[in-house]
Design an enzyme around this catalytic site. Structure first.
Site, short mmCIF file in Angstrom:
data_model
loop_
_atom_site.label_atom_id
_atom_site.label_comp_id
_atom_site.label_asym_id
_atom_site.label_seq_id
_atom_site.Cartn_x
_atom_site.Cartn_y
_atom_site.Cartn_z
N SER A 45 31.83 91.56 -3.70
CA SER A 45 31.85 93.01 -3.80
C SER A 45 33.17 93.50 -4.40
O SER A 45 33.50 93.15 -5.52
CB SER A 45 31.58 93.60 -2.42
OG SER A 45 31.25 94.95 -2.48
N ASP A 134 19.87 93.18 -3.11
CA ASP A 134 21.13 93.92 -3.07
C ASP A 134 20.89 95.34 -3.55
O ASP A 134 20.60 95.58 -4.73
CB ASP A 134 22.18 93.23 -3.96
CG ASP A 134 23.57 93.79 -3.76
OD1 ASP A 134 23.69 94.95 -3.33
OD2 ASP A 134 24.55 93.06 -4.03
N HIS A 168 23.48 92.54 0.13
CA HIS A 168 24.85 92.66 -0.37
C HIS A 168 25.76 91.94 0.60
O HIS A 168 26.29 92.52 1.56
CB HIS A 168 25.24 94.13 -0.48
CG HIS A 168 26.54 94.37 -1.19
ND1 HIS A 168 26.71 94.15 -2.53
CD2 HIS A 168 27.75 94.77 -0.71
CE1 HIS A 168 27.95 94.43 -2.88
NE2 HIS A 168 28.60 94.82 -1.79
#
Length: 351
Positions: A45, A134, A168
């Protein structure tokens, strides 16, 4: 990155907020004579965004990178709204940034000497991952990251996995939420797939079998000395970072891998889940790799003293990939990138 959007709903803060650092007692990071040319980096991320920035900025020494749910280089172009729309949830009115445009920006920075010569990337080894479930960083953004790298890295230097139904999160073989599609703290999911192995193998080639039990040592080290001004707080970084040092690295040169956590994934938030259980250390133990886990903190508003005008809007402890700390954030002059490079340089210094 998964919680950057929340920053947009707050009014301007008048006082600083900071997540408490982990336990005190950090030591000075020791030199180990590591092989600087075998440095690599990865992240999830916002950590993936920083990993890609660090790779491009210091391509002269960074051998390869693992980018998990990240964005192309300088995707946000110093804009938080752009970061949270075009670079995370693109739509018809906020399209995915054009990799060709970002390449032009990169080339200009290289010509100015703000990043290393992009020709270094021709020999890079890159591993990319996007979970099919995600909904925080849409897979199409990782497609753009792949297309960005393709301008510099030959096809056989890039592996892109986008066939696993992960949320995610960082994907592991046997640690984390058993729901592979989950997107929740600590953002580590058990998908029966070892992403740490996959990315390290892409970067370094075939690995020795992983260690059944980590025999090396965990180090809490002082991050303050690596910041340009010696003040980690000012740059939304923790006073404390972590490293895993295999025993063999005290006796012979090792390689260095920098593993960067995502937003709300710092040790102050999730304890040792990332730096002990993300899967890197068991491969590092048997493959001569020191793993460094730099740490951010949450910063919300003005710092102290107020007359310094040090305002940082980073309530979720993200790495700087849109300019909250410095307009130089994607370059060698960016304080966070400079700090990470200084950590690597320390480990590469002969004892």
């Amino acid at each position: 990155m998964s919680h950057v959007v929340s920053a947009l709903v707050f009014a301007v803060a008048l006082f600083a907020g900071v997540t408490a650092d982990p336990a005190s007692g950090a030591e000075r990071l020791a030199p180990y004579g590591a092989n600087l040319s075998q440095t690599s980096v990865s992240g999830l991320s916002s950590g993936a965004a920083m990993a890609l920035q660090f790779h491009v900025a210091h391509s002269g020494v960074v051998k390869g990178a693992g980018i998990i749910a990240g964005v192309p280089y300088d995707c946000a172009e110093r804009s938080l709204p752009r970061a949270t729309s075009n670079c995370m949830h693109p739509d018809a009115t906020h399209p995915v940034p054009d990799p060709a445009h970002l390449k032009d920006l990169t080339d200009a920075l290289a010509r100015a000497g703000d990043i290393d010569d992009v020709a270094n990337l021709n020999g890079a080894r890159v591993w990319l991952f996007s979970g099919r479930k995600d909904e925080t960083v849409f897979p199409v953004v990782m497609d753009a990251a792949r297309d960005y790298y393709a301008y510099y890295v030959p096809p056989d230097g890039i592996v892109y996995r986008n066939d696993i139904g992960a949320g995610h999160a960082l994907v592991t073989e046997d640690y984390g939420d058993r729901n592979c599609g989950a997107t929740k703290s600590p953002y580590i999911v058990d998908c029966d797939f070892d992403s740490a192995k996959a990315l390290l193998e892409q970067i370094y080639g075939p690995l020795n079998p992983a260690s059944a039990q980590n025999a090396g040592k965990y180090v809490e080290f002082d991050q303050k000395e690596f910041l340009p001004d010696g003040n980690a707080y000012v740059h939304s970084m923790s006073d404390v970072g972590y490293a895993y040092i295999p025993h063999v690295c005290a006796m012979e040169p090792c390689r260095v891998h920098v593993a960067l956590h995502g937003c709300k994934q710092q040790a102050a938030e999730i304890g040792d889940a990332f730096y002990k259980h993300a899967g890197y250390n068991r491969w590092a133990e048997t493959n001569h790799i020191i793993v460094v886990y730099p740490q951010t903190i949450s910063r919300l508003g003005w710092g102290f003293p107020f007359y310094t005008l040090n305002f940082v809007w980073n309530p979720n402890a993200c790495w700087d990939w849109w300019g909250y700390d410095s307009a130089d954030y994607p370059t060698k002059k960016g304080p966070q990138i400079a700090a990470i490079r200084a950590m690597v340089d320390r480990l590469a210094t002969k004892p």
